[in-house]
Write a protein that holds these residues in place. Structure first.
Motif, PDB file in Angstrom:
ATOM      1  N   GLY A 342      42.701 -74.732  73.887  1.00 54.26           N
ATOM      2  CA  GLY A 342      42.096 -75.294  72.685  1.00 54.26           C
ATOM      3  C   GLY A 342      42.183 -76.812  72.638  1.00 54.26           C
ATOM      4  N   THR A 343      42.682 -77.337  71.518  1.00 53.40           N
ATOM      5  CA  THR A 343      42.764 -78.788  71.329  1.00 53.40           C
ATOM      6  C   THR A 343      44.061 -79.390  71.841  1.00 53.40           C
ATOM      7  OG1 THR A 343      43.705 -78.499  69.108  1.00 53.40           O
ATOM      8  CG2 THR A 343      41.303 -78.648  69.278  1.00 53.40           C
ATOM      9  N   GLN A 344      44.939 -78.580  72.405  1.00 48.66           N
ATOM     10  CA  GLN A 344      46.185 -79.113  72.960  1.00 48.66           C
ATOM     11  C   GLN A 344      45.885 -79.966  74.195  1.00 48.66           C
ATOM     12  OE1 GLN A 344      48.848 -75.784  73.630  1.00 48.66           O
ATOM     13  NE2 GLN A 344      48.472 -74.956  71.590  1.00 48.66           N
ATOM     14  N   VAL A 345      46.784 -80.882  74.489  1.00 50.55           N
ATOM     15  CA  VAL A 345      46.549 -81.779  75.625  1.00 50.55           C
ATOM     16  C   VAL A 345      47.469 -81.486  76.802  1.00 50.55           C
ATOM     17  CG1 VAL A 345      45.671 -83.626  74.154  1.00 50.55           C
ATOM     18  CG2 VAL A 345      48.114 -83.543  74.700  1.00 50.55           C
ATOM     19  N   GLY A 346      48.281 -80.432  76.699  1.00 54.56           N
ATOM     20  CA  GLY A 346      49.161 -80.098  77.806  1.00 54.56           C
ATOM     21  C   GLY A 346      49.461 -78.615  77.860  1.00 54.56           C
ATOM     22  N   ILE A 347      49.604 -78.086  79.080  1.00 54.63           N
ATOM     23  CA  ILE A 347      49.996 -76.690  79.284  1.00 54.63           C
ATOM     24  C   ILE A 347      50.829 -76.620  80.555  1.00 54.63           C
ATOM     25  CG2 ILE A 347      47.801 -76.191  80.463  1.00 54.63           C
ATOM     26  CD1 ILE A 347      48.062 -73.304  79.468  1.00 54.63           C
ATOM     27  N   LEU A 348      51.933 -75.881  80.487  1.00 53.11           N
ATOM     28  CA  LEU A 348      52.815 -75.720  81.639  1.00 53.11           C
ATOM     29  C   LEU A 348      52.577 -74.375  82.290  1.00 53.11           C
ATOM     30  CD1 LEU A 348      55.338 -76.888  83.233  1.00 53.11           C
ATOM     31  CD2 LEU A 348      56.696 -75.364  81.785  1.00 53.11           C
ATOM     32  N   GLY A 349      52.368 -74.382  83.598  1.00 53.06           N
ATOM     33  CA  GLY A 349      52.193 -73.140  84.340  1.00 53.06           C
ATOM     34  C   GLY A 349      53.414 -72.822  85.172  1.00 53.06           C
TER      35      GLY A 349
END
Length: 407
Positions: A342-349
């Motif tokens: 969505g509008t988040q600017v970071g995601i950790l995989g």
């Protein structure tokens, strides 16, 4: 006469798809009884009738898209609750199918009011799974003593059968070589949103690897006592969640979102945990993760994951997150580039733990290693912050005692 209207679903949801009509024209319906199941972008919702009577008309078919506030069915006056028609009431009671009793000692045979005695009582999630797997609910044996079919019953029934392709009514197979299957509304939404994120953000991914030796050793030492004290199991997700929160505090731009010309830095830490379900990926949220200890985080994750599998997540469980963690390692993924949520600017995989030879001082040792990836919006986050964030997560997880002491 009463109109059945699509209710307000959530601020961000304006339409849904009719997944299944639970009543048909001519059926008697009681006030408060479910008439239709709607599939929205995030959850399935059952709509009730506000009036008792007889279903006179269904204005849309299954699979049709309907808007919030739109009239989708008509309930007319008829027998069912009128005291002036005792004979109709008596016949109707004899036709009732099993369901949960209205009172503790009420007979099971006098619960659901319906003229269709062949229709089993089942949860929306169970009906959805049965449709997708091509299973007849009449053939499923429920564990519930009240006769209600649940997801677990459908799953258990399916495992006893030889796997067969789901029946596709609207798109038949072409000469036995291909099968056309219409995407569910949720799958279409996932696809469109992922494409939108790819097209509307300057997304980059940076990688690192974590030596999981110390985390695994600490978890092995503490897990029995942890379970004894808290009645929840100690997994890896609580370690990653706490490490992410600490790194977000140091690198606040990673915990932000873009709003036109403004960068909105979030001063809260609501961490989304991606969960795979039959209907697709959902991201329920652990609220205020910075204020919770390991046991509280593990408890929240376990509860949300169960609700996701049972298709019982509410919209409030999945809105308002500030950062997301996704774990492809549970499926064996060694490395990937997760897409922003969505509008988040970071995601950790996170990824699978694999033993690999690495240099430890002047020696080569075999260590359990995990590749981690941070995808980020380069319009908001520079390389310095993205690399620093991921490096801090790595360092904290390689020294997990610090995380537990801080909690």
């Amino acid at each position: 006469m009463a109109e059945i209207i699509v209710p307000e679903l959530a601020e961000s949801i304006t339409e849904g798809t009719i997944a299944q009509w639970l009543k048909k024209p001519g059926d008697t319906i009681e006030k408060g009884e479910f008439i239709v199941e709607l599939e929205t972008d995030k959850v399935n919702v059952e709509v009730i009738s506000e009036e008792a009577g007889v279903v006179s008309e269904l204005l849309f078919g299954e699979g049709d898209t309907v808007q919030v506030g739109e009239v989708i069915a008509i309930v007319g006056a008829g027998s069912g609750t009128s005291a002036a028609q005792p004979q109709a009431e008596e016949v109707k009671v004899e036709e009732k199918a099993p369901d949960i009793p209205k009172a503790e000692n009420a007979p099971i045979t006098k619960v659901e009011t319906t003229s269709d005695t062949s229709r089993p009582i089942a949860s929306p999630a169970a009906r959805k799974m049965a449709r997708e797997k091509g299973i007849d609910l009449n053939e499923v044996s429920p564990v519930d003593p009240m006769g209600r079919v649940r997801v677990q019953d459908v799953s258990a029934h399916g495992s006893k059968q030889i796997a067969e392709p789901a029946k596709i009514v609207s798109a038949p197979t072409d000469d036995g070589r291909t099968t056309r299957e219409k995407m569910s509304r949720r799958r279409q939404t996932i696809a469109s949103r992922l494409l939108e994120v790819k097209q509307s953000t300057a997304m980059l991914t940076t990688f690192n690897e974590i030596d999981m030796t110390n985390v695994m050793a600490l978890r092995s030492r503490k897990k029995d006592k942890f379970f004894e004290d808290n009645q929840v199991r100690l997994g890896f997700m609580s370690f990653f969640t706490k490490a992410v929160v600490a790194a977000l505090k140091k690198y606040p731009y990673v915990n932000s979102q873009l709003d036109g010309e403004y960068i909105v830095k979030n001063n809260f830490f609501d961490i989304g945990i991606a969960v795979s379900t039959e209907g697709g990926l959902v991201v329920p949220i652990v609220r205020d993760a910075d204020r919770k200890n390991f046991a509280e985080i593990e408890g929240d994750i376990g509860e949300l994951a169960k609700k996701a599998r049972d298709n019982k997540l509410a919209l409030s469980d999945m809105t308002g997150g500030s950062f997301t963690i996704t774990n492809g390692g549970v499926f064996g993924s060694l490395m990937s580039t997760p897409i922003l949520n969505g509008t988040q600017v970071g995601i950790l995989g996170m990824h699978t733990i694999q033993k690999r030879p690495i240099a430890v001082g002047s020696e080569i040792q075999i260590r359990p290693m995990m590749y981690v990836a941070l995808s980020y919006d380069h319009r908001v986050i520079d390389g310095k912050d993205s690399v620093g964030f991921l490096k801090m997560v790595k360092e904290l997880l390689e020294n997990p005692e610090d995380l537990m002491l801080e909690s």
